[in-house]
Design an enzyme around this catalytic site. Sequence first.
Site, PDB file in Angstrom:
ATOM      1  CG  ASP A 459     -25.728  -9.784  26.977  1.00 56.10           C
ATOM      2  OD1 ASP A 459     -26.060 -10.456  27.962  1.00 56.10           O
ATOM      3  OD2 ASP A 459     -25.711 -10.242  25.812  1.00 56.10           O
ATOM      4  CG  ASP A 528     -29.363 -16.144  25.362  1.00 55.46           C
ATOM      5  OD1 ASP A 528     -29.884 -15.028  25.220  1.00 55.46           O
ATOM      6  OD2 ASP A 528     -28.155 -16.304  25.640  1.00 55.46           O
TER       7      ASP A 528
HETATM    8  C1  DGJ Z   1     -26.334 -13.141  24.985  1.00 55.42           C
HETATM    9  C2  DGJ Z   1     -27.679 -12.551  24.788  1.00 55.42           C
HETATM   10  O1  DGJ Z   1     -28.607 -13.158  25.615  1.00 55.42           O
HETATM   11  C3  DGJ Z   1     -28.062 -12.658  23.319  1.00 55.42           C
HETATM   12  O2  DGJ Z   1     -29.352 -12.207  23.109  1.00 55.42           O
HETATM   13  C4  DGJ Z   1     -27.058 -11.867  22.519  1.00 55.42           C
HETATM   14  O3  DGJ Z   1     -27.166 -10.513  22.844  1.00 55.42           O
HETATM   15  C5  DGJ Z   1     -25.670 -12.375  22.785  1.00 55.42           C
HETATM   16  N1  DGJ Z   1     -25.365 -12.422  24.183  1.00 55.42           N
HETATM   17  C6  DGJ Z   1     -24.647 -11.519  22.086  1.00 55.42           C
HETATM   18  O4  DGJ Z   1     -23.368 -11.860  22.402  1.00 55.42           O
END
Ligand code: DGJ
Length: 702
Positions: A459, A528
């Site tokens: 991420d 997200d």
């Molecule tokens: C952003 C990601 O897109 C989410 O799916 C998740 O992993 C969060 N970060 C965790 O901090």
Amino acid sequence: MPIFTNATGWILATTSTAYALGLNDAGVLTHCYWGPRLPALADYPPPPSPDGWSSFNPPAQLTPEEYPGYTGNTFVEPCLKVTFADGVRNVVLGYVGATVESEPLPTLAITLEDGFYPLRVTLLYRLYEAYDLLERAVRIENLGTEPMLIERIWSALWHLPQHGRYRLRHMVGRHMDEGILRHEPLSEGVKRLESRRLASSHHHSPWFAVDRDPDADLGQGADECGGEVWFGALAWSGNWQIAAEVTDFGSTRIGIGLNDWDFAWRLDPGEAFTTPVSYAGYTAAGFGAMSRCWHTFIREVILPGERQVQKVFYNSWEATHFDVDEASQVHLAEIAASLGIEVFVLDDGWFAGRNDDTAALGDWRPDPHKFPHGLTPLIRRVHELGMAFGLWIEPEMVSPKSELYRTHPDWVLHFATRARTESRHQLILNLARPDVQDYLIAQFDRLLTEHPIDFIKWDMNRNISEPGWHDAPGEPREVWVRYIEGLYRVWGALRERHPQIVWQNCSGGGGRVDLGLMRLADQFQLSDNIDPTRFLAMQEGFSQIFPANTMHAWVADLPASHLSLRFRFHVGMCGILGLGGHLARWTAEERAEAAALIAQYKTIRPIVQFGELYRLRSPQRHAFAAVLYVAPDRSEAVLFAFRTHLPAQTRLPPLRLQGLDPQRHYTIEGQPEVRSGAAWMHLGLDLHLGDFASCVLLVRQV
Ligand code: DGJ
């Protein structure tokens, strides 16, 4: 050999397209042609040598130069700008020679040199004949004894046929709202798309597609099924730029490459610099054909690793956020396994001191309170349940509240005299530094060696501020490029050392989806945003170039939503199916339905993930949308249709299929007739869907 030389230049031919360039009467390397492959070499136009237009516009201004340097009295966007040690800021490039090689791929290298300064520029062209794609990059060398400063260096300038009027299709968005398509006429001036964020970004994406403007005097525009499209992309994950310029003399050209904003690169004597590559192609069969061209190329050439179906996974983030521990995760894993899920992913919150987003990034050891015996018992249990185990990491980041930051405050990007701007309470490690790269490789190598991990979600949850490089050994503005090279090095080393791992690329969802990282990551998280109706639209945006086997979708909980579990699953089934709801709170009926849908997905996923995509109706433009995935041998297909809100008495238009063999006969689930592919494609089928309903139908050859 698909590279032909004629009296004035070169013709680069793929299976059905061609690109030609040559030296004009003034000896300038000039673009001649890009379009369908023509029957004879003599068909290709010679390099143009236009007259000027008064003293304000000399011939050079009207010449479609293949790779113009910043020089003379031309005012088009240059591809290259260099400042020499004596302060002179223009490059006068002359043709020196060219070489053609056939292995490993047909390659043309054209060498240009400055007439006075010791600067050599090599334009590199590689052909992916079977994919109808061309790759371009540029290498620049300092052959002298003094340094020079590169201030702009693009990978390519893609010229469209002269005197046409065009439209640009591109993708825009923002966090939680990625993948929106735009399609707009280009007129005189420059339309600039870019990222200054250190990541390719949620906001624009480093690819373009251009068709003819149907409202202008020349030619027809393209749609999904037909019309000419010229398209290209940059394989780069950092700052990039696309400049679509229409000159006052009817020349449209798309410059693509590293963003020159705040960029500089000091090229020392004896050194060379090579740009990222840009790929481009042409089709006369519309945006659908463009996408299928990209999809095949990405699956077969770009993606790392063996071709394998991407498995159904569960990620506990949406269910438990930071509140993870061994018991809760084991419980979710047991339910996940009972539904037929194949990968269980533990997201953020697993490492020491990580109870919210304010601390602990950088300290990558399991939290002793949440996982008193480390991660091993959970991983073992997940494996016993027959699933693979996945883990979330965010290697490039550090929380100011962390041991790593206390030990190495200088490792972050910053300016010594300025406050360090935090986003999500975190700072960015300077991956341009080799010591930071080595540290990350060692840390994560240890983590992956000590634990039998099968899947990593990588991420990146913020964009840049204060792009300073403390103690930079050279030109600090190189940081933009050196960071990304460092990122590729770290990720590449880990991938090489742990080849069994499937890598998911995420940056707050789809904040860094590009062909650069696609060489290292097997798949990416689209967004997200967990709303399936937005997801449908985003899938349309990303599918312009990225294939279904790279796109992960969430099936998450939507409290008080009118969208059924089935609708949510059907959206997820259009890519790599991923679940994110709180499974422990799902009712027995919901779990049974989920298990049945997962089982159904497993039967169709080879067609979804490796078939040819036909976008039948756009979810960005219609409340009744559909896509069709056709197996490569055209014996089977899977049709997805979705209706969101339409007035009650709306009669849905017949859904005309595409991509079937017109001569063969097919049945479609739920339809009584057997019809030829031609009939299904011309007459279509009538579907009856209520508001917020969806269906998945198998199309089978009889
Ligand atoms: C952003 C990601 O897109 C989410 O799916 C998740 O992993 C969060 N970060 C965790 O901090």
